[in-house]
Design an enzyme around this catalytic site. Structure first.
Site, PDB file in Angstrom:
ATOM      1  N   CYS A  35       0.846  -1.209   0.000  1.00  0.00           N
ATOM      2  CA  CYS A  35       0.000   0.000   0.000  1.00  0.00           C
ATOM      3  C   CYS A  35       0.874   1.249   0.000  1.00  0.00           C
ATOM      4  O   CYS A  35       1.538   1.543   0.994  1.00  0.00           O
ATOM      5  CB  CYS A  35      -0.920  -0.032   1.222  1.00  0.00           C
ATOM      6  SG  CYS A  35      -1.731   1.541   1.577  1.00  0.00           S
ATOM      7  N   CYS A  38       0.137   3.936   2.648  1.00  0.00           N
ATOM      8  CA  CYS A  38       0.533   3.435   3.973  1.00  0.00           C
ATOM      9  C   CYS A  38       1.992   3.782   4.273  1.00  0.00           C
ATOM     10  O   CYS A  38       2.359   4.048   5.425  1.00  0.00           O
ATOM     11  CB  CYS A  38       0.365   1.924   4.062  1.00  0.00           C
ATOM     12  SG  CYS A  38      -1.337   1.342   3.876  1.00  0.00           S
TER      13      CYS A  38
END
Length: 283
Positions: A35, A38
């Site tokens: 991600c 993230c």
């Protein structure tokens, strides 16, 4: 691994998250290695966990490895942040927010810092138009918590409002590793304040010759020195509108300087507004 930020899994979730949440807010960051957002949010939260020094704890949960926890908390996309306090879900947000918004979120949920009440009292006094009294509260708070960078920067900002720029400059000469962006913004704003000038003659010159871009930029600096930040931004933007190539883009550079000087939660909306206007003007 920090005492304030740690990995958590299904096996130790109760011990690391649920039990501590009875005493202190625990921010649970659901992330995954693939991600992209993230990878922006997670280190930011880790840095802030250190800065807040126990006012909240950060539990990092790899949602790929712990789908049961993610499912339990209704995580549908990542990054997803949930806050547990006293065993209950009390707040949350999704996506990688800018640091200013993350700080505002954490300030809502984190335990008050030592001296935090004094800082809040100072903010209330400042809002009530009592900067001298606010400064006195900040001095008291700084004596209680001398390592609190936010308190010292609050004091520098109040000193600037009071026109005590030499004292503000002395305070801003220190290092602020945990509040580096805000400190840089205040230093930039202090530099603007040193360009204070009477705006009336400049306004008269612009009225007589609206295409005098050098004078308009001087007027922008004068507005900024007086704390008239919207007027300063509008004057610089008008130079871009009239001649974006004037002195190799001096109008755009003036706006970028103002954006830096106004960095911080207090002026976020104003900066966002003029970033959009600048983008629309250039495109």
């Amino acid at each position: 691994m920090s005492e304030f930020a740690f990995d958590a899994s299904l096996a130790d979730f109760e011990a690391k998250v649920l039990q501590p949440s009875l005493e202190v807010p625990v921010v649970v960051d659901f992330w995954a290695p693939w991600c992209g957002p993230c990878q922006t949010l997670k280190p930011m939260l880790e840095k802030l966990a250190e800065e807040y020094a126990g006012r909240f704890l950060l539990a990092k949960v790899n949602s790929d490895e712990n789908p049961e926890i993610a499912q339990h908390f209704g995580v549908r996309s990542i990054p997803s942040v949930k806050v547990l306090y006293q065993g209950q879900l009390v707040d949350e947000f999704n996506g990688a927010l800018p640091e200013g918004q993350v700080r505002a979120f954490l300030d809502r949920i984190a335990l008050p810092p030592a001296g935090g009440n004094l800082r809040q009292e100072a903010a209330e006094l400042l809002a009530a138009g009592q900067p001298e009294a606010a400064l006195a509260k900040l001095v008291e708070a700084s004596q209680q918590t001398p390592d609190d960078e936010a308190v010292r920067l609050d004091a520098a900002e109040v000193l600037m409002q009071l026109g005590r720029n030499d004292e503000a400059k002395q305070l801003l000469a220190a290092e602020y590793p945990q509040q580096a962006d805000r400190a840089a913004g205040l230093r930039a704003r202090l530099a603007l304040a040193e360009g204070a000038a009477d705006t009336a003659p400049l306004e008269e010159k612009i009225a007589a010759n609206p295409d005098d871009h050098a004078v308009r930029l001087e007027l922008s600096r004068a507005y900024a020195a007086q704390g008239r930040f919207r007027d300063a931004l509008e004057a610089a933007l008008e130079v871009v509108r009239r001649d974006r190539f004037f002195e190799q883009g001096a109008g755009r550079q003036a706006l970028l300087n103002l954006f830096e000087a106004l960095s911080g939660e207090q002026h976020d909306d104003l900066v966002r507004e003029f970033r959009r206007k600048l983008s629309a003007t250039l495109n």
